[in-house]
Design an enzyme around this catalytic site. Sequence first.
Site, PDB file in Angstrom:
ATOM      1  N   THR B 151       0.871  -1.191   0.000  1.00  0.00           N
ATOM      2  CA  THR B 151       0.000   0.000   0.000  1.00  0.00           C
ATOM      3  C   THR B 151       0.904   1.236   0.000  1.00  0.00           C
ATOM      4  O   THR B 151       1.384   1.641  -1.051  1.00  0.00           O
ATOM      5  CB  THR B 151      -0.980   0.017   1.191  1.00  0.00           C
ATOM      6  OG1 THR B 151      -0.259  -0.167   2.398  1.00  0.00           O
ATOM      7  CG2 THR B 151      -2.041  -1.054   1.033  1.00  0.00           C
ATOM      8  N   LYS B 174       3.634  -6.729   4.078  1.00  0.00           N
ATOM      9  CA  LYS B 174       3.354  -5.337   3.732  1.00  0.00           C
ATOM     10  C   LYS B 174       2.895  -4.628   4.990  1.00  0.00           C
ATOM     11  O   LYS B 174       2.370  -5.250   5.919  1.00  0.00           O
ATOM     12  CB  LYS B 174       2.307  -5.225   2.632  1.00  0.00           C
ATOM     13  CG  LYS B 174       0.885  -5.618   2.970  1.00  0.00           C
ATOM     14  CD  LYS B 174       0.033  -4.722   3.804  1.00  0.00           C
ATOM     15  CE  LYS B 174       0.037  -3.282   3.326  1.00  0.00           C
ATOM     16  NZ  LYS B 174      -0.898  -2.475   4.233  1.00  0.00           N
ATOM     17  N   THR B 185      -1.067  -2.788  10.570  1.00  0.00           N
ATOM     18  CA  THR B 185      -1.793  -2.905   9.304  1.00  0.00           C
ATOM     19  C   THR B 185      -0.876  -3.637   8.427  1.00  0.00           C
ATOM     20  O   THR B 185      -0.163  -3.077   7.628  1.00  0.00           O
ATOM     21  CB  THR B 185      -2.085  -1.619   8.581  1.00  0.00           C
ATOM     22  OG1 THR B 185      -2.833  -0.822   9.413  1.00  0.00           O
ATOM     23  CG2 THR B 185      -2.878  -1.873   7.313  1.00  0.00           C
ATOM     24  N   GLU B 265       5.637   4.752   7.629  1.00  0.00           N
ATOM     25  CA  GLU B 265       5.149   6.014   7.044  1.00  0.00           C
ATOM     26  C   GLU B 265       5.722   7.248   7.718  1.00  0.00           C
ATOM     27  O   GLU B 265       5.507   7.475   8.910  1.00  0.00           O
ATOM     28  CB  GLU B 265       3.627   6.093   7.213  1.00  0.00           C
ATOM     29  CG  GLU B 265       2.857   5.346   6.167  1.00  0.00           C
ATOM     30  CD  GLU B 265       1.350   5.408   6.430  1.00  0.00           C
ATOM     31  OE1 GLU B 265       0.945   5.994   7.442  1.00  0.00           O
ATOM     32  OE2 GLU B 265       0.605   4.855   5.617  1.00  0.00           O
ATOM     33  N   ASN B 383      -0.900  11.110   6.891  1.00  0.00           N
ATOM     34  CA  ASN B 383      -2.106  10.610   7.521  1.00  0.00           C
ATOM     35  C   ASN B 383      -3.234  11.623   7.600  1.00  0.00           C
ATOM     36  O   ASN B 383      -4.335  11.293   8.023  1.00  0.00           O
ATOM     37  CB  ASN B 383      -1.768  10.047   8.905  1.00  0.00           C
ATOM     38  CG  ASN B 383      -0.995   8.761   8.772  1.00  0.00           C
ATOM     39  OD1 ASN B 383      -1.508   7.787   8.244  1.00  0.00           O
ATOM     40  ND2 ASN B 383       0.260   8.771   9.172  1.00  0.00           N
ATOM     41  N   THR B 388      -8.345  11.713   1.330  1.00  0.00           N
ATOM     42  CA  THR B 388      -9.010  12.817   0.634  1.00  0.00           C
ATOM     43  C   THR B 388      -8.253  13.215  -0.627  1.00  0.00           C
ATOM     44  O   THR B 388      -7.176  12.694  -0.901  1.00  0.00           O
ATOM     45  CB  THR B 388      -9.139  14.040   1.557  1.00  0.00           C
ATOM     46  OG1 THR B 388      -7.868  14.295   2.157  1.00  0.00           O
ATOM     47  CG2 THR B 388     -10.155  13.768   2.636  1.00  0.00           C
TER      48      THR B 388
END
Lengths: 388, 388
Positions: B151, B174, B185, B265, B383, B388
């Site tokens: 992702t 992942k 996740t 991230e 994040n 959006t």
Amino acid sequence: MSVTAARGFTASGLIAGLKPSGKKDLALVVNTGPADAVAAVYTSNRCKANPVLWSEKASANGRARAVVLNSGGANCYTGDFGYETTTLTAETTARLLGDVDPGDVLVCSTGLIGVGGQDFRDRIIDNLPQLVSTAAADDAGGVDAAEAIMTTDTVAKTSVRTGDGGYTVGGMAKGAGMLAPGLATMLVVLTTDAAVDAAGLDAALRGATSQSFDRLDTDGCMSTNDTVILMGSGASEVTPDADEFSAIVKDVCLDLMHQLHVDAEGAHHDIAITTQGAASEAEAVMVSRSVGRSNLFKAAIFGEDPNWGRVVAQVGTTSAEFDPANIDVTINGVRVCQASGPDADPELVTFERTVDVVIDLNVGDASATIWTSDLTHDYVEENSAYST
Amino acid sequence: MSVTAARGFTASGLIAGLKPSGKKDLALVVNTGPADAVAAVYTSNRCKANPVLWSEKASANGRARAVVLNSGGANCYTGDFGYETTTLTAETTARLLGDVDPGDVLVCSTGLIGVGGQDFRDRIIDNLPQLVSTAAADDAGGVDAAEAIMTTDTVAKTSVRTGDGGYTVGGMAKGAGMLAPGLATMLVVLTTDAAVDAAGLDAALRGATSQSFDRLDTDGCMSTNDTVILMGSGASEVTPDADEFSAIVKDVCLDLMHQLHVDAEGAHHDIAITTQGAASEAEAVMVSRSVGRSNLFKAAIFGEDPNWGRVVAQVGTTSAEFDPANIDVTINGVRVCQASGPDADPELVTFERTVDVVIDLNVGDASATIWTSDLTHDYVEENSAYST
């Protein structure tokens, strides 16, 4: 106003040179009586700052005549030398006030952890004579004290309420970050001229803090220095109804709590997370607090993204009673999630500074609100550059 | 390499059109036998995604022939329709493989919560024939699958180890955010050609995940989709020593965990927080995890500020056994805090990408490490703009 709104109190604030900014950094609140009742609530952090270790003992007998506060260093993890600085501060203040026991002087500090050396001590002790001599019962004294306890606060926080019969409860607060459970990096001094003994003050204060400051959780971090003090002078000679008094104290605490909330470090949105339909108030608090601590949720709100999935995912990490398939989420009045699935179009949600999130667990009648802040670039900036 | 390093497995990955980026997003791993043993560990989040609800049931009997994974949507909080998509995926895959029970096909999804509508279903189902027909036992098949589960990962994560007698354990992973307790996740598929039954796989897998993925806590957020699967084909005909097999599985898990850690991230620093001198391993984990979740500490590390006060303050929020006046903190080899007070000059601490924090509680012999990331502008950016 502030701590001098109630009769029987004087206050002062001055520049002791503790802060690089050169702003006021030393404050005093004196209870001139006739009574000297006190109640206090301290951080539940097990690694407490020296002033907390001192004040916990000093306030245990329900009596206090004065509080000395500085905002130029936490005097935390500064060892025996730091603890001696605290006792020296209390002893010197007691002597200057005259006819006061050092054990009736409480001490509060806020600022950087690890700050509390010889220079810190000298600047406090050397400025106590002027601090004591300038303490005044007027508004200016209360304002000076409220300004002298600010750290990263952008405004001084004060609040005053009047009770039946003409007694007053007033107070001042500071705190802009590290606001989390069991209080915050938060110093609060409340004063009242109501005729209430220490046990009555304690009951009112614990009830009020558990419903106000304890539900402000801006960044999940618990401070080492948190202190909320309520002093009673009895000067109004009004003995209030216990419930009414508790309600007034809670009202002042909620007002100060909301002032802390909207001034939280780096916040762009002031978020209220209400969990309703919970099996108990404790479970409602648990769920709201859990969501309020999710960095993913907080970052989403910064981006004005009504990301209800991050809300439900966080609810799922708690042990509260709920059906995973029957959770509703409403953001700013738009129910974006119903029965744990998509409902109204998230595009319908509009954002202002204030964000209301309502989670319905659909299992009971209890509810509770936790107030938090979004996770922003400014928060990262302020807290990555704070001590360097 | 990856999931096809062990004998008895084929794999594939392709572009199903689920991702706006147009990258690979659908993967398959098939156990061609002779054995069909499986063990799996799932998220402890109580609000689980549909594929987790399905796979928990499907893997309960210790048998599985295939895993289908997509990275274009979490299929979480998508209601009955989402669950039907999962069952349809398993049924279609089973029919295409031939002679396979749908209950022996596990399903994993990752991506945005709430994504899982008709278009999502159609693109998966329509691409299953090609996914099954292209499954290959060579390196390319394993690489395609590893790429198709990414992702926000910037690189594909794979690992392979060989055990005594010539059996192999390999895997792919992942996950780049929401990496927290009870997994992340994170989707992980491990394969082995060792002759180990489902109970043996389960024991090895639970031991390994508790010491690896469970100790990666990049942002404190627990996912709804976490799944770690270990499939055994028995194709090597080697029956390994149980302890040696467990060590090899743990080694692969640790390797994949570290690959997830360094790709988290928005991270600028990869932080290892070791608590030693603890009364128990569980308390060492509790203390390290608590510090690893402090936003103030994480922001300080982003600013390369060796702010040990924020470490001790966080230790104080835990219920672990320690003396508040006797905690040591060492950052990148420099003991900046000794006996809960200042020690070496923090200016001596130098920072690289990797940051080692060692907390000594000085009460026992137990230790444990939690791996986390710093709190950065990039984390906030990724994040707050994700959906959006």
